[in-house]
Design a protein around this motif. Structure first.
Motif, PDB file in Angstrom:
ATOM      1  N   ALA A  73      -6.094 -13.657 -10.002  1.00 14.75           N
ATOM      2  CA  ALA A  73      -6.495 -12.250  -9.854  1.00 14.75           C
ATOM      3  C   ALA A  73      -7.949 -12.059 -10.276  1.00 14.75           C
ATOM      4  N   ALA A  74      -8.342 -12.719 -11.379  1.00 13.96           N
ATOM      5  CA  ALA A  74      -9.723 -12.582 -11.870  1.00 13.96           C
ATOM      6  C   ALA A  74     -10.725 -13.122 -10.860  1.00 13.96           C
ATOM      7  N   ASP A  75     -10.266 -14.093 -10.045  1.00  7.40           N
ATOM      8  CA  ASP A  75     -11.171 -14.704  -9.061  1.00  7.40           C
ATOM      9  C   ASP A  75     -11.313 -13.826  -7.823  1.00  7.40           C
ATOM     10  N   GLU A  76     -10.469 -12.786  -7.680  1.00  7.18           N
ATOM     11  CA  GLU A  76     -10.574 -11.938  -6.485  1.00  7.18           C
ATOM     12  C   GLU A  76     -11.935 -11.240  -6.375  1.00  7.18           C
ATOM     13  N   PRO A  77     -12.539 -10.557  -7.346  1.00 11.13           N
ATOM     14  CA  PRO A  77     -12.036 -10.095  -8.645  1.00 11.13           C
ATOM     15  C   PRO A  77     -11.399  -8.714  -8.477  1.00 11.13           C
ATOM     16  N   PRO A  78     -10.666  -8.235  -9.524  1.00 10.52           N
ATOM     17  CA  PRO A  78     -10.006  -6.936  -9.384  1.00 10.52           C
ATOM     18  C   PRO A  78     -11.005  -5.792  -9.365  1.00 10.52           C
ATOM     19  N   PRO A  79     -10.704  -4.721  -8.614  1.00  8.53           N
ATOM     20  CA  PRO A  79     -11.579  -3.530  -8.668  1.00  8.53           C
ATOM     21  C   PRO A  79     -11.565  -2.941 -10.076  1.00  8.53           C
ATOM     22  N   LYS A  80     -12.633  -2.300 -10.456  1.00  4.86           N
ATOM     23  CA  LYS A  80     -12.738  -1.760 -11.816  1.00  4.86           C
ATOM     24  C   LYS A  80     -11.755  -0.607 -12.022  1.00  4.86           C
ATOM     25  N   SER A  81     -11.289  -0.483 -13.264  1.00  2.79           N
ATOM     26  CA  SER A  81     -10.429   0.627 -13.710  1.00  2.79           C
ATOM     27  C   SER A  81      -9.135   0.733 -12.911  1.00  2.79           C
ATOM     28  N   CYS A  82      -8.586  -0.420 -12.505  1.00  7.69           N
ATOM     29  CA  CYS A  82      -7.321  -0.409 -11.761  1.00  7.69           C
ATOM     30  C   CYS A  82      -6.250  -1.112 -12.578  1.00  7.69           C
ATOM     31  N   THR A  83      -5.090  -0.506 -12.687  1.00  6.45           N
ATOM     32  CA  THR A  83      -3.984  -1.176 -13.383  1.00  6.45           C
ATOM     33  C   THR A  83      -3.249  -2.121 -12.436  1.00  6.45           C
ATOM     34  N   HIS A  88      -6.100  -9.665   3.295  1.00 11.72           N
ATOM     35  CA  HIS A  88      -7.015 -10.564   4.019  1.00 11.72           C
ATOM     36  C   HIS A  88      -8.449 -10.441   3.506  1.00 11.72           C
ATOM     37  N   GLY A  89      -8.602 -10.413   2.190  1.00 13.47           N
ATOM     38  CA  GLY A  89      -9.936 -10.403   1.593  1.00 13.47           C
ATOM     39  C   GLY A  89     -10.439  -9.051   1.158  1.00 13.47           C
ATOM     40  N   ASP A  90      -9.870  -7.963   1.698  1.00 11.86           N
ATOM     41  CA  ASP A  90     -10.275  -6.613   1.284  1.00 11.86           C
ATOM     42  C   ASP A  90      -9.309  -6.092   0.223  1.00 11.86           C
ATOM     43  N   LYS A  91      -9.834  -5.263  -0.700  1.00  9.32           N
ATOM     44  CA  LYS A  91      -9.010  -4.814  -1.837  1.00  9.32           C
ATOM     45  C   LYS A  91      -9.064  -3.294  -1.979  1.00  9.32           C
ATOM     46  N   THR A  92      -7.967  -2.773  -2.527  1.00  6.02           N
ATOM     47  CA  THR A  92      -7.915  -1.342  -2.844  1.00  6.02           C
ATOM     48  C   THR A  92      -6.919  -1.117  -3.979  1.00  6.02           C
ATOM     49  N   CYS A  93      -7.132  -0.027  -4.725  1.00 10.10           N
ATOM     50  CA  CYS A  93      -6.201   0.330  -5.806  1.00 10.10           C
ATOM     51  C   CYS A  93      -5.172   1.346  -5.332  1.00 10.10           C
ATOM     52  N   GLU A  94      -5.437   1.986  -4.207  1.00  9.79           N
ATOM     53  CA  GLU A  94      -4.596   3.097  -3.761  1.00  9.79           C
ATOM     54  C   GLU A  94      -3.722   2.675  -2.581  1.00  9.79           C
ATOM     55  N   PHE A  95      -2.453   3.015  -2.657  1.00  6.92           N
ATOM     56  CA  PHE A  95      -1.541   2.686  -1.554  1.00  6.92           C
ATOM     57  C   PHE A  95      -1.952   3.433  -0.284  1.00  6.92           C
ATOM     58  N   SER A 143       5.879  -2.051 -15.284  1.00  5.29           N
ATOM     59  CA  SER A 143       5.103  -0.806 -15.366  1.00  5.29           C
ATOM     60  C   SER A 143       5.595   0.169 -14.302  1.00  5.29           C
ATOM     61  N   GLU A 144       5.487   1.459 -14.589  1.00  4.57           N
ATOM     62  CA  GLU A 144       5.965   2.479 -13.643  1.00  4.57           C
ATOM     63  C   GLU A 144       5.183   2.429 -12.338  1.00  4.57           C
ATOM     64  N   GLU A 145       3.850   2.200 -12.456  1.00  5.44           N
ATOM     65  CA  GLU A 145       3.020   2.149 -11.248  1.00  5.44           C
ATOM     66  C   GLU A 145       3.490   1.029 -10.320  1.00  5.44           C
ATOM     67  N   PHE A 146       3.911  -0.084 -10.924  1.00  2.00           N
ATOM     68  CA  PHE A 146       4.367  -1.207 -10.104  1.00  2.00           C
ATOM     69  C   PHE A 146       5.569  -0.807  -9.260  1.00  2.00           C
ATOM     70  N   TYR A 147       6.584  -0.194  -9.882  1.00  2.00           N
ATOM     71  CA  TYR A 147       7.811   0.106  -9.154  1.00  2.00           C
ATOM     72  C   TYR A 147       7.575   1.130  -8.040  1.00  2.00           C
ATOM     73  N   THR A 148       6.672   2.074  -8.295  1.00  2.00           N
ATOM     74  CA  THR A 148       6.352   3.067  -7.266  1.00  2.00           C
ATOM     75  C   THR A 148       5.807   2.379  -6.024  1.00  2.00           C
ATOM     76  N   ASN A 149       4.837   1.483  -6.217  1.00  2.00           N
ATOM     77  CA  ASN A 149       4.202   0.803  -5.082  1.00  2.00           C
ATOM     78  C   ASN A 149       5.094  -0.296  -4.503  1.00  2.00           C
ATOM     79  N   HIS A 150       5.859  -0.931  -5.367  1.00  2.00           N
ATOM     80  CA  HIS A 150       6.763  -1.997  -4.912  1.00  2.00           C
ATOM     81  C   HIS A 150       7.754  -1.461  -3.879  1.00  2.00           C
ATOM     82  N   LYS A 151       8.346  -0.304  -4.145  1.00  2.00           N
ATOM     83  CA  LYS A 151       9.335   0.274  -3.228  1.00  2.00           C
ATOM     84  C   LYS A 151       8.700   0.576  -1.866  1.00  2.00           C
ATOM     85  N   LYS A 152       7.469   1.058  -1.895  1.00  2.00           N
ATOM     86  CA  LYS A 152       6.792   1.377  -0.632  1.00  2.00           C
ATOM     87  C   LYS A 152       6.506   0.108   0.174  1.00  2.00           C
TER      88      LYS A 152
END
Length: 1354
Positions: A165-175, A181-188, A231-240
């Motif tokens: 994950a650190a090698d991606e690297p993660p976007p700032k301030s994201c839990t 395919h190489g692009d990243k986002t924090c929001e579903f 984490s609660e955020e995980f389960y919310t996004n996992h279900k989607k």
């Protein structure tokens, strides 16, 4: 326990107090003689340890002998560099190894942990997590889970994902975040935009350990969710994401990512700590006063429950008598000092110490014997004197000596050697660490519980377990008695071999080793199957010509595989031209002359060019100037012999891609077809097979009047066809261990089952075809157990599926070992039109006698039947004689198609097949999916049956028959057991050991009745280092698993020296522990309590080979611990600096290590983190790393300029990948193999010649790279002549002082710039505080012969 009273007044007072005091002192009774207070002249005082004794001792008896110093201790802890990982994630990784289904079930179940009602303590959270994890685990697996969590063995796996994950690297301030395919986002919500253009970007590389959601469309974009389970955020996004995956929109992959890592470190266990008594022949101790002796939290607390001395539990005593705290402290001091007497023993006292220790252990009750062995071996220096008083019985001595004859003869063990066997598997304590041992236990548990669920228990279970049914490595051969092969010579009839002897007895005539015998028999047959146009054909034919011209006793055959289309002639296709020319010359002259003509043609082809028609024509015109070329090569040529036959032979034998070389029918491996290698390999094969023929002649199996080729072709390894899909080593098996009452005719219920139960339902519902037309569902008069079961998977309403079934039935006619079941995999959604044949087969199996069903199904598998049905024919037209047509028609016309729907779901979810794909399942082994048009015929079924019978079928069948199962269940049980045993990783054969005598010389612990148990045998000398490790390991195993344990003593006699001169602790706990207030207890540590103070000690860690460990915090000299000068506790803190990635590298051209070649290890964002140099010794190299995914590259400069990576083994990227990926995700050793090759334009370049680009010439520069694993560029830019490099090794504070003096002296007396290099591994934390010095880390390679504990012998 003995208390000696030397003063008569004191003794009198002691007895008076003892008789008048009522309160008793808690005494430990874990050993046979502990808890009993033994006084001179008093034998009837029993177990009474009176408080009066305590007062007398404190007030009078010991007033003159109080210990001057305090009680001293040494503690050792080992932590990781990375932050502590959540146990929830570690538990998920444990379940992942049990199967991805269990992982995802746990992910779903774990969302209730946070919301469940508990007090929020560590203890409550831990047990809630266990409750969720253990839903699908057996009690044994639950214990292994707890043990794995206590070991923190999956912390490295979680940390590896963190690094990825650190090698991606993660976007700032994201839990959490998504990667598409190489692009990243924090929001579903932003995911849709990333998915739109995803197909235009390359898919990410998925690692073996990635968690891919089971229901996904492989063609869809890959969405990787980096998040923390729980984490609660995980389960919310996992279900989607699950909804999207199930809709086929995405492939969902989950990777662990902890946004806010803990500040705590991971406390490790699974290592040993030795406190060795050091020789004081020379001065090694520094006399500098230690300052700042602050210690960490690992100091032993006053209320430590382990605080026990000579049977007195002082922790308990302090609780019972808080007003006597000071007096108890003084008593403890005295007992410690009296215990720790270490006066040297006389030589006559040493001689029998090993046998006396064994006797001491064996007199203890069996439940305590392991604890006694642990105490005795780990504290031997202070217990040796008491052991000398033990009497050894003659029976014990005789039995040990008798067993030692068996140990030596069957296991190769000498007196004093040790061994550990689990279910007959040898566990090498020197090379296998605790993490490897867990893998062994889990594999064994899987098999044993599977056998138990199948109804095989107790001794029968262990007999089945010991069957050696691993796939054999014997090479299979194809039949070379084919007219398609054109032989250019025949040793038995050609005149050129007339001078050779022709009697097979010549094989037995003595010769010098390595001499190839020239005998006029076709013992060695060499067949080249080639495409004339292929670039390697000329080189291979050159090798054949060399063999022929040098009179090597080889019969050489040729098969030219060319275009067999009648529209293509020799004037268009050079391959056809060459074949026709060969045939023409062979007819005009002979095959030998034709071969010489072919060689003349290839001599016209320049290196790097391809064969052309002109090359063939030019040779023909020269040799046969009066012949019309068109008549030989043209459309009307009469010289097409073997053109179709050659291609037919090549395809029918299934020997793989061209070119192919056969030796007596056995194909050589692809990497052996290099011309230089081929010559050597063939000569070795000739020598190897000569010894086989010698044995056959000697035993009378091969006589002079036999045809040698016929003899070779009648061997059991010769099969009509070699199918690489069948022979491949990577094999998948179904799990048949589920025992349920589910069936496929209830589709609604079937869809809710997991994979194991789905397989069970399909097996329960299966009706089989057998020879003589008998169904397994009927009572019949054939007691023959059929060890081979084929499940034919395909769409039987399509020609390809019917053909596969027809070939299987044809094969069954020639074998009484086979039964056939069918699984329909429809190409389209089932309806009444596209499932006619499938429904007919099912109806016949369910309603007809087996003989009629078999005859009817054979008709259904024929193409003319299917065409007639499509044309509208009535199904009853194809009924066979004796069929009950009414009941058949009723079943056939039934609207219920649950069985087809269930089979379709089974093929999709469990077999992972696409609609309509074919496969064959043989005794649970999945062979497929078969490609469209891929041949799998009668010969393939023959090969498959041959392999099963040879490796497993017959052996398992004989065991099952002994168990007395009903005949209709026995064949089913053979199939299930075969799938279970064959699925296990290939390992060493199990060892039998039932012949050891165990009446007097063995510790025996019996297993719990009615449960699956491990059969554990240990052979040990109780006064060796192996005993120090083995005893605590067996104690932990006894808490984890149900085992039938026998510990045999293997003692040494006539000892002349102290056998153990060290104290030892093995850091290992069966489960995580908690404090009194339900928080996690401080991590596991090694505790040496109440140590003798007079000796000089040295502290060593015994860790797994791949761990690089350093001391990071202690003010004391750990090489020279003198407890007299220590206040209370020496607390040594170590850190796991790196995990080693080891490897071996070879140049494929020379076969030698590329000495001086350099590799780098890094990531996509930081390509070079460390580098290393390949050693001349075995091509060994090592790279320092930590958990994560790393990329291995050749170092830029001469290494990359001259070489390229040719192939790699043991890595985590596909063999054809341009970059070599290596994933370190556990604490076990990782060893890779890399083959390199010089680039074509660099063949004459020397790697170690002068090169300025890497500044890599010169011995010191190379050595520096080898030691450091690479330094930043600015460190090496200076010219080598400008800097004086000084290397030094120092261990201990005294020698570190000498180092400082040396450095100051050199600095004062030289003007040349200096660079000092020190081996960091052996320096103290105090010395390493100097940041200006350069430190090298270089753990010795395994073959260096350095003792694993005394690593300082480098």
């Amino acid at each position: 326990m003995e208390v000696h009273m030397e003063d008569s007044k004191e003794m009198a007072l002691f007895f008076w107090l003892l008789s008048h005091e009522k309160s008793t002192v808690p005494c430990r009774t874990s050993r046979a003689d502990e808890g009993t207070l033994m006084l001179p002249g008093s034998s009837d005082l029993g177990f009474f340890c009176k408080m009066g004794l305590l007062i007398a001792v404190l007030g009078i008896c010991f007033s003159s002998s109080l210990v001057r110093g305090h009680s001293k201790a040494v503690t050792t802890s080992l932590t990781t560099k990375w932050s502590s990982t959540p146990l929830l994630l570690e538990a998920s990784e444990f379940l992942s190894e049990e199967g991805q289904e269990k992982f995802w079930n746990f992910v779903e179940a774990s969302q209730n942990i946070k919301t469940s009602e508990h007090d929020g303590s560590d203890y409550a959270s831990y047990h809630e997590m266990l409750k969720a994890a253990c839903q699908s685990l057996s009690p044994l697996q639950q214990n292994l889970l707890k043990f794995s969590l206590a070991l923190r063995s999956y912390s490295a796996t979680v940390q590896a994902f963190q690094q990825i994950a650190a090698d991606e690297p993660p976007p700032k301030s994201c839990t959490l975040f998504f990667a598409v395919h190489g692009d990243k986002t924090c929001e579903f919500e932003s995911l849709g935009n990333l998915l739109q253009g995803a197909s235009e970007r390359p898919k990410p590389f998925l690692f073996k350990g990635d968690h891919k959601y089971p229901v996904s469309n492989p063609e869809s974009p890959v969405v990787i969710l980096y998040a923390e389970i729980g984490s609660e955020e995980f389960y919310t996004n996992h279900k989607k994401l699950v909804l999207k995956a199930e809709a086929g929109e995405i492939t969902y992959v989950l990777r662990h990512y902890i946004a806010n890592p803990s500040k705590e470190k991971v406390y490790l266990s699974g290592y040993g700590v030795e406190l060795a008594i050091k020789s004081t022949e020379y001065k090694a101790k520094d006399d500098t006063q230690v300052k700042g002796t602050d210690v960490n939290a690992t100091v032993i607390g006053e209320n430590d429950p382990v605080d026990e001395v000579q049977g007195f539990l002082f922790g308990k005593l302090r609780q019972l008598y808080p007003d006597l705290t000071e007096e108890l402290k003084e008593l403890r001091k005295h007992l410690v000092e009296s215990t720790n007497e270490m006066a040297p023993l006389k030589v006559w006292q040493l001689q029998d110490l090993s046998f006396q220790s064994a006797a001491r252990i064996l007199t203890a009750p069996p439940v305590d014997a392991l604890m006694v062995m642990k105490d005795l071996s780990q504290n031997f220096p202070t217990m040796a004197r008491a052991i000398t008083k033990t009497v050894v019985s003659s029976e014990l001595r005789a039995e040990i000596e008798e067993n030692q004859k068996y140990f030596k003869g069957t296991l190769g063990l000498q007196p004093g050697d040790s061994a550990l066997f689990i279910n007959g598997l040898l566990i090498d304590l020197d090379t296998q660490d605790i993490f490897s041992l867990i893998d062994v236990l889990r594999n064994e548990a899987r098999v044993m519980e599977g056998l138990h669920s199948l109804g095989i228990e107790g001794l029968s279970l262990h007999n089945v377990l010991k069957l050696n049914i691993q796939p054999s490595d014997s090479d299979y051969a194809v039949d070379i008695r084919s007219s398609a092969i054109s032989w250019i010579n025949n040793l038995e009839v050609d005149s050129r071999y007339n001078s050779w002897p022709s009697n097979v007895q010549e094989l037995l005539r003595p010769t010098f080793p390595g001499v190839i015998r020239q005998i006029r028999k076709n013992f060695h047959n060499f067949v080249l199957i080639v495409d004339p146009v292929h670039e390697t054909t000329a080189e291979l034919l050159n090798v054949a010509e060399m063999f022929f011209s040098n009179h090597i006793p080889l019969r050489i055959g040729l098969v030219f595989v060319v275009n067999d289309s009648e529209d293509v002639d020799g004037l268009q296709d050079p391959g056809v031209a060459l074949l026709r020319t060969y045939n023409y010359v062979a007819q005009e002259m002979d095959n030998n002359y034709a071969f010489q003509t072919v060689m003349s043609i290839y001599n016209k082809v320049k290196t790097g060019d391809q064969l052309k028609v002109e090359h063939v024509v030019s040779v023909l015109e020269k040799q046969y100037p009066y012949v019309e070329i068109n008549s030989i090569l043209g459309i009307d040529s009469a010289y097409d012999q073997n053109r179709k036959a050659a291609r037919g032979y090549y395809e029918q034998t299934g020997v793989g891609p061209l070119p192919v070389v056969l030796f007596n029918g056995m194909p050589f491996q692809k990497d052996q077809l290099d011309p230089d290698d081929l010559e050597t390999v063939t000569m070795h094969k000739i020598l190897e097979t000569t010894s086989i023929f010698q044995r056959a002649v000697y035993l009378g199996e091969l006589s002079n009047d036999q045809d040698v080729v016929e003899y070779i072709m009648n061997q059991p390894n010769v099969v009509p066809r070699i199918n690489s899909r069948i022979l491949m080593s990577d094999r998948e098996y179904l799990d048949f261990t589920g025992i349920s009452n589910f069936y496929v005719d209830d589709f609604a219920r079937f869809t809710t089952l997991d994979s194991k139960d789905k397989t069970s339902a399909v097996a329960n519902s299966m009706t089989y075809l057998t020879k003589k037309g008998m169904s397994s569902k009927e009572i019949y008069d054939d007691s023959f157990v059929r060890p081979v079961t084929f499940w034919i998977v395909g769409d039987f309403d399509k020609p390809s599926g019917r053909q596969l079934l027809y070939d299987a039935i044809k094969h069954q006619k020639s074998s009484n070992n086979v039964r056939i079941g069918m699984i329909n995999n429809p190409s389209n959604d089932p309806n009444s039109q596209n499932t006619v044949v499938a429904k007919a087969i099912w109806a016949a199996l369910q309603t007809q006698t087996s003989n009629n069903a078999k005859n009817f199904i054979t008709k259904m598998a024929k193409e003319e039947t299917a065409k007639a049905l499509e044309a509208g024919a009535d199904i009853l037209e194809f009924a066979v004689g004796g069929m009950d047509t009414n009941i058949f028609k009723e079943a056939f016309e039934s609207p219920k198609v649950d069985f087809i729907l269930s089979h379709a779901v089974y093929c999709r979810d469990v077999l992972k097949l696409k609609k309509g794909q074919r496969a064959v399942i043989s005794n649970g082994r999945m062979i497929g999916p078969l490609e469209d048009g891929e041949m799998f015929n009668q010969d393939d079924f023959h090969l498959l049956e041959n392999i099963i019978l040879k490796t497993s079928g017959q052996k398992i069948k004989s065991q099952i028959q002994q168990l007395g199962f009903e005949e209709d269940l026995a064949s089913d049980l053979v199939m299930r057991v075969d799938a279970l045993l064959s699925a296990q990783p290939k390992g060493e054969a199990r060892i039998e050991y039932h012949y050891f005598e165990e009446r007097y010389s063995a510790v025996k612990l019996r297993p719990k009745e009615g449960e699956t148990y491990f059969d554990v045998v240990a052979i040990v000398d109780p006064v060796t280092r192996d005993a120090q490790r083995l005893a605590p390991l067996l104690l932990v195993l006894n808490q984890l698993i149900n085992m039938n344990l026998r510990v045999f003593m293997n003692c040494q006699s006539r000892l002349s020296d102290m056998p153990l001169k060290s104290f030892y602790r093995y850091v290992l706990e069966p489960e995580i522990s908690f404090t009194a207030d339900n928080n996690f207890a401080p991590g596991p540590i090694a505790k040496f309590l109440d140590m003798p103070q007079s000796p000089l000690f040295t502290l060593n860690l015994n860790t797994p080979e791949s761990w690089m460990v350093e001391s990071v915090r202690t003010p004391y000299d750990l090489d020279n611990i003198y407890l007299v000068e220590v206040d209370s506790v020496v607390a040594a803190e170590y850190e796991l600096e790196y995990l080693l990635l080891e490897g071996h590298c070879y140049d494929i051209t020379t076969g030698q290590p590329p000495r001086g070649l350099q590799f780098t290890l890094g990531t996509s964002t930081t390509p070079v983190i460390v580098d290393t140099i390949v050693m001349a010794n075995l091509g060994y190299f090592q790279l320092k790393a930590n958990p994560g995914a790393w990329t291995l590259r050749l170092r830029k400069g001469r290494s990359e300029d001259i070489y390229r990576i040719y192939s790699h083994d043991g890595t985590d990227s596909p063999p054809e990948a341009s970059e070599v990926s290596v994933v370190l995700n556990n604490f076990k050793s990782k060893i890779i193999k890399v083959k390199v090759q010089k680039k074509l334009d660099m063949m004459n370049e020397d790697l170690l010649s002068d090169g300025t680009s890497e500044n890599e010439s010169g011995f010191w520069e190379s050595l520096k790279w080898g030691f450091t694993g690479g330094q930043k560029n600015e460190d090496v830019k200076q010219d080598k002549d400008d800097v004086l490099n000084i290397f030094s090794v120092a261990s201990g504070h005294l020698y570190e002082r000498f180092l400082r003096i040396m450095m100051l002296s050199v600095l004062k007396h030289t003007k040349t710039p200096l660079k000092f290099w020190f081996l960091k591994n052996y320096l103290s934390p105090t010395f390493k505080r100097n940041k200006e010095l350069k430190y090298a880390t270089f753990p010795p390679p395994p073959f260096a012969g350095v003792h694993p504990i005394h690593g300082k012998e480098v």
